[in-house]
Design a protein around this motif. Structure first.
Motif, mmCIF file in Angstrom:
data_model
loop_
_atom_site.group_PDB
_atom_site.id
_atom_site.type_symbol
_atom_site.label_atom_id
_atom_site.label_comp_id
_atom_site.label_asym_id
_atom_site.label_seq_id
_atom_site.Cartn_x
_atom_site.Cartn_y
_atom_site.Cartn_z
ATOM 1 N N THR A 259 89.721 31.527 -15.166
ATOM 2 C CA THR A 259 90.050 32.132 -13.888
ATOM 3 C C THR A 259 91.538 32.477 -13.843
ATOM 4 O O THR A 259 92.316 32.073 -14.707
ATOM 5 N N ARG A 260 91.914 33.203 -12.804
ATOM 6 C CA ARG A 260 93.331 33.526 -12.622
ATOM 7 C C ARG A 260 94.159 32.248 -12.484
ATOM 8 O O ARG A 260 95.221 32.119 -13.098
ATOM 9 N N ALA A 261 93.677 31.308 -11.689
ATOM 10 C CA ALA A 261 94.438 30.068 -11.480
ATOM 11 C C ALA A 261 94.587 29.294 -12.786
ATOM 12 O O ALA A 261 95.667 28.767 -13.081
ATOM 13 N N THR A 262 93.525 29.231 -13.569
ATOM 14 C CA THR A 262 93.603 28.541 -14.855
ATOM 15 C C THR A 262 94.582 29.241 -15.782
ATOM 16 O O THR A 262 95.341 28.591 -16.517
ATOM 17 N N VAL A 264 97.261 30.995 -15.047
ATOM 18 C CA VAL A 264 98.644 30.736 -14.650
ATOM 19 C C VAL A 264 99.041 29.304 -15.027
ATOM 20 O O VAL A 264 100.183 29.042 -15.419
ATOM 21 N N ARG A 265 98.077 28.384 -14.968
ATOM 22 C CA ARG A 265 98.377 26.980 -15.234
ATOM 23 C C ARG A 265 98.449 26.663 -16.723
ATOM 24 O O ARG A 265 99.243 25.816 -17.149
ATOM 25 N N THR A 266 97.639 27.346 -17.554
ATOM 26 C CA THR A 266 97.500 26.929 -18.950
ATOM 27 C C THR A 266 97.953 27.960 -19.977
ATOM 28 O O THR A 266 97.987 27.650 -21.172
ATOM 29 N N THR A 270 102.166 34.725 -15.855
ATOM 30 C CA THR A 270 102.838 34.304 -14.631
ATOM 31 C C THR A 270 102.198 34.976 -13.426
ATOM 32 O O THR A 270 101.641 36.071 -13.532
ATOM 33 N N ALA A 271 102.282 34.312 -12.288
ATOM 34 C CA ALA A 271 101.721 34.884 -11.066
ATOM 35 C C ALA A 271 102.410 36.198 -10.720
ATOM 36 O O ALA A 271 101.773 37.129 -10.191
ATOM 37 N N ASP A 275 100.469 39.658 -10.132
ATOM 38 C CA ASP A 275 100.591 40.388 -8.865
ATOM 39 C C ASP A 275 100.990 41.839 -9.128
ATOM 40 O O ASP A 275 100.493 42.758 -8.463
ATOM 41 N N GLY A 285 86.314 34.178 -15.369
ATOM 42 C CA GLY A 285 86.081 32.745 -15.395
ATOM 43 C C GLY A 285 85.292 32.350 -16.633
ATOM 44 O O GLY A 285 85.150 33.128 -17.582
#
Length: 421
Positions: A259-262, A264-266, A270-271, A275, A285
């Motif tokens: 996913t997008r959140a994953t 950015v985290r791993t 960068t967000a 963007d 996902g």
């Protein structure tokens, strides 16, 4: 001990190889697929490979009817409950439990001609148990040589120390080594091990014809997998963003596997970059292997950018053979043995390096393609995929694992007539 056996093993005839694993086998992830194709190619003619798999305690259960060829049999050791120490003890006793499962299935150790296992299961205890219990050649499949930066704690991290210890032991105790690249081969040959290079294997008949939309509607790129600390996605986004607005609007990047959140985290994304690219990127996902193959058939190029680091030279990305087999050319830079299989302008577009400017230059070339030009590259990719088909490797791998390794130092010529029906 609870086990699941896919078929009665009694009455087997012919030579028998045993493969050990601890994956969601046979179609759980890249290591699982590596083991499946290696088991198929290592199976001796007229014989059987028995896969003994310690199913991971991740909340999933193995399929009751696994899709396996007739000459590959499966024994699954089912996970049991318990806390952290119970799981640790199961890992420590894994090799002994696997041998007990073989005996329970009616397979006598004296009838096992060879055993092979991945580097991740290799340690002193496993070597001792297999040597005493089977007394047959032991082959270790080595697919990576990790760098300290890939682990929390660097050189002192427990994961890195375990990996390098297993790597060291493979060069000292394994009877034979299967190496995924020539860089690994050189290391183990210097250590005195009989070594055979076997790149990621596939079944070319499992891939459908490509069917992407016309390039007139835009360029569809795909990254499939989890980059962790291997693949560079940030430079891909930066390369797209560096294009003028018109060409940039024609590119759409699909990321399958997180996913997008994953991301950015791993990963190195960068967000802020995400963007900025906005609707030019889609995150799917976690998806099934079938969904990944469907995405490959809809994409014009898969993308893979890696730095010239040690891990990139020693490993071989399995996503490349799969992309080629799907008729999806690759946009990548040369690391590992990729230069042996991907020629610029034929099976893909080769970048000059791993920087954003290199990606931009490659994308500009891709945007200049018309449909007939892309179709020629797609056809070349599918022809090249035959280099990785397990059928090509079966004589060499089965002879190496079970027979005399001195007689198996290379694979036979590619048979371009393999059927895809």
């Amino acid at each position: 001990m609870r086990t699941f056996l896919d078929a009665d093993q009694s009455g087997e005839t012919g030579r028998t190889a045993v493969a050990l694993a601890a994956y969601r086998f046979p179609h759980g992830d890249a290591p699982s697929n590596r083991l499946l194709q290696l088991a198929r190619s290592a199976t001796p003619v007229g014989g059987t490979t028995v896969v003994v798999n310690d199913w991971p305690p991740d909340g999933t259960l193995p399929p009751t009817t696994p899709d396996l060829p007739a000459d590959v049999r499966l024994i699954n050791l089912l996970p049991t409950g318990g806390g952290r120490w119970r799981r640790w003890w199961r890992r420590r006793t894994r090799s002994r439990r696997m041998l007990r499962a073989l005996r329970a299935a009616g397979i006598s150790p004296r009838h096992v001609d060879a055993v092979h296992l991945p580097l991740g299961l290799w340690d002193l205890a496993t070597w001792a148990v297999l040597r005493a219990g089977l007394r047959c050649p032991i082959t270790v499949d080595v697919t990576e040589r990790h760098d300290p930066a890939q682990f929390a704690g660097g050189r002192l991290g427990p994961g890195f120390l375990r990996h390098r210890w297993a790597f060291f032991l493979a060069g000292r105790l394994a009877d034979r080594v299967i190496a995924i690249t020539h860089a690994l081969e050189r290391h183990f040959v210097r250590a005195g091990r009989a070594t055979l290079v076997v790149p990621p294997q596939i079944d070319v008949t499992a891939f459908a014809e490509p069917r992407p939309a016309s390039l007139d509607s835009g360029l569809r790129l795909l990254y499939a997998g989890s980059p962790t600390k291997k693949d560079q996605l940030g430079v891909v986004i930066a390369g797209i963003l560096s294009l003028p607005p018109g060409p940039r609007a024609r590119i759409h990047l699909v990321i399958a596997g997180m996913t997008r959140a994953t991301a950015v985290r791993t990963s190195d994304l960068t967000a802020e970059h995400l963007d900025e690219i906005g609707d030019g990127i889609t995150f799917l996902g976690r998806v099934s292997r079938d969904d990944v193959l469907a995405e490959l058939s809809r994409s014009h190029f898969s993308v893979l950018v890696r730095p010239p680091a040690g891990y990139a030279q020693f490993g071989f990305p399995s996503k490349v053979p799969e992309s080629l087999a799907a008729g999806c050319p690759v946009l990548l830079n040369h690391t590992s043995d990729l230069a042996r299989h991907v020629v610029d302008g034929d099976e893909g577009i080769v970048l000059g390096g791993c920087e954003a400017g290199d990606v931009r230059a490659g994308l500009e070339r891709a945007l200049q393609l018309d449909d007939p030009g892309w179709q020629r590259m797609s056809a070349a990719a599918r022809r090249r995929a035959d280099d990785f088909d397990y059928r090509r490797w079966r004589p060499a791998v089965s002879s190496f694992v079970i027979g005399d390794p001195a007689q198996s130092v290379d694979a036979p010529p590619v048979d371009r007539r393999l059927s895809r029906s």
